[in-house]
Write a protein that holds these residues in place. Structure first.
Motif, PDB file in Angstrom:
ATOM      1  N   CYS A 110       1.612   1.556   0.680  1.00 23.88           N
ATOM      2  CA  CYS A 110       1.591   2.966  -0.374  1.00 23.88           C
ATOM      3  C   CYS A 110       0.187   3.086  -1.158  1.00 23.88           C
ATOM      4  O   CYS A 110       0.136   3.490  -2.024  1.00 23.88           O
TER       5      CYS A 110
ATOM      6  N   TYR B 235      -4.230  -4.817  -2.142  1.00 20.45           N
ATOM      7  CA  TYR B 235      -3.443  -3.452  -2.085  1.00 20.45           C
ATOM      8  C   TYR B 235      -2.556  -3.164  -0.817  1.00 20.45           C
ATOM      9  O   TYR B 235      -2.983  -4.100   0.243  1.00 20.45           O
TER      10      TYR B 235
ATOM     11  N   TYR C 155       6.173  -2.709  -5.373  1.00 18.05           N
ATOM     12  CA  TYR C 155       6.764  -1.079  -5.247  1.00 18.05           C
ATOM     13  C   TYR C 155       7.325  -0.522  -4.239  1.00 18.05           C
ATOM     14  O   TYR C 155       8.422  -0.054  -4.244  1.00 18.05           O
TER      15      TYR C 155
ATOM     16  N   ARG D 157      -1.140   1.052  -3.385  1.00 17.83           N
ATOM     17  CA  ARG D 157      -1.077   0.628  -4.720  1.00 17.83           C
ATOM     18  C   ARG D 157      -1.769  -0.722  -4.917  1.00 17.83           C
ATOM     19  O   ARG D 157      -1.477  -1.714  -3.926  1.00 17.83           O
ATOM     20  N   GLU D 158      -2.414  -1.227  -5.988  1.00 16.56           N
ATOM     21  CA  GLU D 158      -3.107  -2.421  -6.146  1.00 16.56           C
ATOM     22  C   GLU D 158      -2.022  -3.211  -6.891  1.00 16.56           C
ATOM     23  O   GLU D 158      -1.299  -2.926  -7.556  1.00 16.56           O
TER      24      GLU D 158
END
Length: 45
Positions: free
Chosen positions: A8, A4, A25, A10-11
């Motif tokens: 941010c 992750y 991302y 996110r995974e």
């Protein structure tokens, strides 16, 4: 392997052959490996 992003959160699944180590991302380069939810318990002697 699943990581992750430290920026941010996110995974991300990383493919080392095609892309470098970067968040897909936000582009941040610091990724943290996900830890399993299980806890190892070792009996002390």
């Amino acid at each position: 392997m699943s990581y992750y992003c430290s920026h941010c959160k996110r995974e991300i699944d990383i493919d080392y052959e095609n892309a470098g180590v970067r968040c897909l991302y936000c582009g941040h380069r610091i990724l943290v490996k996900k830890r399993p939810a299980t806890i190892k318990r070792i009996k002390a002697e």
